[in-house]
Design a protein around this motif. Structure first.
Motif, short mmCIF file in Angstrom:
data_model
loop_
_atom_site.label_atom_id
_atom_site.label_comp_id
_atom_site.label_asym_id
_atom_site.label_seq_id
_atom_site.Cartn_x
_atom_site.Cartn_y
_atom_site.Cartn_z
N ARG A 1 0.86 -1.23 0.01
CA ARG A 1 0.07 0.12 -0.12
C ARG A 1 1.00 1.36 -0.05
N PHE A 2 0.35 2.29 -0.30
CA PHE A 2 1.04 3.62 -0.21
C PHE A 2 1.27 3.89 1.05
N GLU A 3 0.49 3.44 2.09
CA GLU A 3 0.91 3.77 3.53
C GLU A 3 2.03 3.00 3.81
N ASP A 4 2.47 1.92 3.31
CA ASP A 4 3.50 1.29 3.61
C ASP A 4 4.90 1.67 3.35
N ILE A 5 4.71 2.36 2.05
CA ILE A 5 5.82 3.34 1.64
C ILE A 5 5.96 4.48 2.32
N SER A 6 4.96 5.34 2.55
CA SER A 6 5.05 6.25 3.71
C SER A 6 5.87 5.91 4.85
N ALA A 7 5.25 4.79 5.48
CA ALA A 7 5.77 4.74 6.64
C ALA A 7 7.42 4.21 6.54
N ALA A 8 7.53 3.73 5.39
CA ALA A 8 9.09 3.15 5.31
C ALA A 8 9.93 4.61 5.25
N ALA A 9 9.31 5.48 4.60
CA ALA A 9 10.16 6.71 4.35
C ALA A 9 10.21 7.58 5.68
N PHE A 10 9.29 7.25 6.50
CA PHE A 10 9.42 7.90 7.86
C PHE A 10 10.42 7.42 8.74
N LYS A 11 10.44 6.11 8.53
CA LYS A 11 11.15 5.20 9.59
C LYS A 11 12.74 5.39 9.23
N ILE A 12 12.88 5.36 7.93
CA ILE A 12 14.39 5.32 7.50
C ILE A 12 14.92 6.66 7.27
N GLN A 13 14.34 7.80 7.34
CA GLN A 13 14.76 9.14 7.10
C GLN A 13 15.97 9.40 7.83
N CYS A 14 16.37 8.75 8.89
CA CYS A 14 17.46 9.41 9.66
C CYS A 14 18.60 8.24 9.24
N GLY A 15 18.51 7.53 8.65
CA GLY A 15 19.41 6.40 8.25
C GLY A 15 19.86 6.45 6.87
N VAL A 16 19.07 7.11 5.98
CA VAL A 16 19.70 7.27 4.56
C VAL A 16 19.57 8.71 4.17
N GLN A 17 20.29 8.90 2.93
CA GLN A 17 20.44 10.27 2.72
C GLN A 17 19.17 10.53 1.50
N LYS A 18 18.51 11.76 1.88
CA LYS A 18 17.66 12.27 0.94
C LYS A 18 18.35 12.95 -0.33
N THR A 19 18.77 12.09 -1.20
CA THR A 19 19.51 12.50 -2.32
C THR A 19 18.88 13.55 -3.37
N PRO A 20 19.65 14.58 -3.84
CA PRO A 20 19.30 15.37 -4.72
C PRO A 20 18.70 14.98 -6.15
N CYS A 21 17.79 15.65 -6.62
CA CYS A 21 17.09 15.24 -7.88
C CYS A 21 17.37 16.63 -8.66
N MET A 22 18.51 16.40 -9.47
CA MET A 22 19.08 17.82 -9.88
C MET A 22 18.85 17.94 -11.62
N TYR A 23 18.47 19.05 -11.91
CA TYR A 23 18.31 19.38 -13.47
C TYR A 23 19.70 19.41 -14.03
N SER A 24 19.95 18.47 -15.27
CA SER A 24 21.00 18.14 -15.75
C SER A 24 21.42 18.93 -16.89
N ARG A 25 22.73 19.15 -17.16
CA ARG A 25 23.27 20.06 -18.27
C ARG A 25 23.18 19.21 -19.44
N LEU A 26 22.64 17.85 -19.43
CA LEU A 26 22.50 17.08 -20.62
C LEU A 26 21.14 17.44 -21.38
N SER A 27 20.25 18.17 -20.57
CA SER A 27 19.08 18.62 -21.26
C SER A 27 18.93 18.98 -22.50
#
Length: 438
Positions: free
Chosen positions: A35-61
């Motif tokens: 369920r979507f709630e499972d993924i949301s719960a996972a995001a809340f639980k692991i937020q302090c253990g993994v990086q929130k990595t950037p999603c950046m605009y690329s010069r390859l565009s």
């Protein structure tokens, strides 16, 4: 956030025919509805253990005619997106199992993520590797805090030994699988991308042997916006996902298993959960050549200063190869999921990519063995702004007339146009120039 009933039914349909136990790991986990709630719960639980990595605009565009955003998951501590699923999996274990410990038997991204996060959670962790494992990988797992044991000459030997140790000592033998817990952790990538890039038209993921990232993230993205196009990319050398979708059940292509260049993309096949989710939620799966992956690695290194492996570059390779013309002018996110390539392979890959990109070329020609003739050749190369990488002279085995020398030269150029210009100039001055084809 309330689940939209249409998407919940879609996910339920995707998983309705799946058996109740995973055969790919000793972790007994029910294959329940993701369920979507499972993924949301996972995001809340692991937020302090993994990086929130950037999603950046690329010069390859501009080069590829679309707005490209790169989700840089290779910036995770162990260099791989697998950390998300692994951390949530380890945090979900019962406390008594956490005290006993876990054991894995490989040297891939999954095992390195287990080594690091189990150590951080103070869970005893053992990594069994074969004697052929690269010393750098062994050292890395030890640095993360795992007890590393070398056993056997093949991966199968180390897996058998790990299972025996698990049974004798009460460790939990972990193997990359597609339980709801693991997929929910990987699906947090989709949540982050949706937050970071508004009005996405499409998202491109690596596929292949393990498509948990593709399946889990598709579940999150399709719930948030059913109109986002989800695309998986795998190698033409082993199109295992396309074959499995066509067959209706997981298949395994043995031809390229354990290929060091492809790494986790060529690993053992995914389970039914990932396949069913992919079949229901993924809009398109395309295959790319090895040459396209190498060019993609080169583009990421040059334009993004990102050193990635084949799994990390394979998503962008679909754009490099022109496999997705329908995305022209659209807003597209590409997941760069892994950056764990051994140094000697990295050197070979970049050298090969430069030749494929017509940036390094080789030619041979015969000149008279007289003072000044070599200088004239070098003057031409300097005037044409070609950088000489290597030059050799052969006198003894030259088959043409006497008192001549064969010159074999390797040069670097700017691009394909510059290479063609240099070739024309050399042929005009030295008509018998032989150009080494790729």
């Amino acid at each position: 956030m309330k689940i939209v009933s249409r998407n919940e039914e879609l996910l339920r349909d995707a998983l309705s025919s799946i058996p109740q136990a995973s055969s790919r790991t000793s972790l007994a986990s029910c294959n329940k509805l993701i369920r979507f709630e499972d993924i949301s719960a996972a995001a809340f639980k692991i937020q302090c253990g993994v990086q929130k990595t950037p999603c950046m605009y690329s010069r390859l565009s501009k080069q590829y005619g679309m707005d490209i955003y790169l989700k840089k998951e290779f910036l995770q501590y162990t260099g791989s997106v697998k950390e998300r699923g692994v951390l949530y999996l380890l945090m979900s274990l019962p406390q008594d199992q956490q005290r006993k410990g876990v054991i894995v038997a490989s040297d891939n991204n999954f095992s390195m993520a287990v080594a690091y996060h189990a150590s951080e959670l103070r869970i005893p962790v053992f990594v069994i590797v074969s004697t052929s494992t690269a010393p750098a990988r062994v050292k890395m797992c030890r640095d993360y805090g795992a007890m590393v044991i070398s056993y056997g000459t093949t991966a199968k030997d180390s897996q058998v030994h790990a299972r025996r140790l698990a049974q004798e000592n009460g460790y939990l033998y972990l193997e990359e699988e597609d339980s709801a817990v693991y997929l929910s952790g990987l699906g947090t990538v989709g949540l982050e991308m949706y937050e970071q890039v508004p009005k996405l038209d499409a998202v491109i993921f690596p596929a292949g042997g393990h498509c948990g990232l593709l399946a889990g993230s598709a579940a999150a993205l399709k719930h948030l916006n059913p109109h986002i196009s989800i695309i998986g990319v795998e190698s033409e050398s082993f199109p295992v996902l396309q074959q499995s979708l066509k067959a209706g059940h997981p298949t395994e292509d043995q031809a390229c298993n354990n290929h060091h260049f492809y790494g986790d993309v060529s690993g053992v096949c995914f389970g039914s959960n990932s396949l069913q989710l992919t079949g229901k939620l993924v809009d398109k799966v395309v295959a790319v050549r090895e040459e396209d992956i190498l060019i993609s690695m080169l583009r990421l290194l040059e334009y993004e200063r990102a050193t990635v492996d084949a799994e990390g570059a394979i998503g962008l390779a679909a754009l490099v190869a022109g496999k997705l013309p329908e995305l022209k002018g659209k807003r597209v996110a590409v997941v760069i999921c892994s950056g764990n390539l051994e140094l000697h392979l990295l050197q070979q890959c970049i050298a090969h990519a430069l030749t494929l990109d017509n940036r390094v070329c080789r030619f041979s020609l015969v000149i008279s063995d007289c003072p000044g003739d070599m200088s004239k050749l070098l003057e031409i190369l300097a005037r044409e702004e070609a950088r000489v990488l290597d030059i050799k002279q052969e006198r003894t085995f030259v088959t043409s007339e006497l008192f001549t020398v064969e010159v074999i030269c390797t040069v670097e150029t700017r691009d394909k146009i510059h290479t063609a210009q240099l070739r024309n100039v050399l042929l005009e001055r030295y008509p018998r120039t032989v150009w080494t084809e790729r």
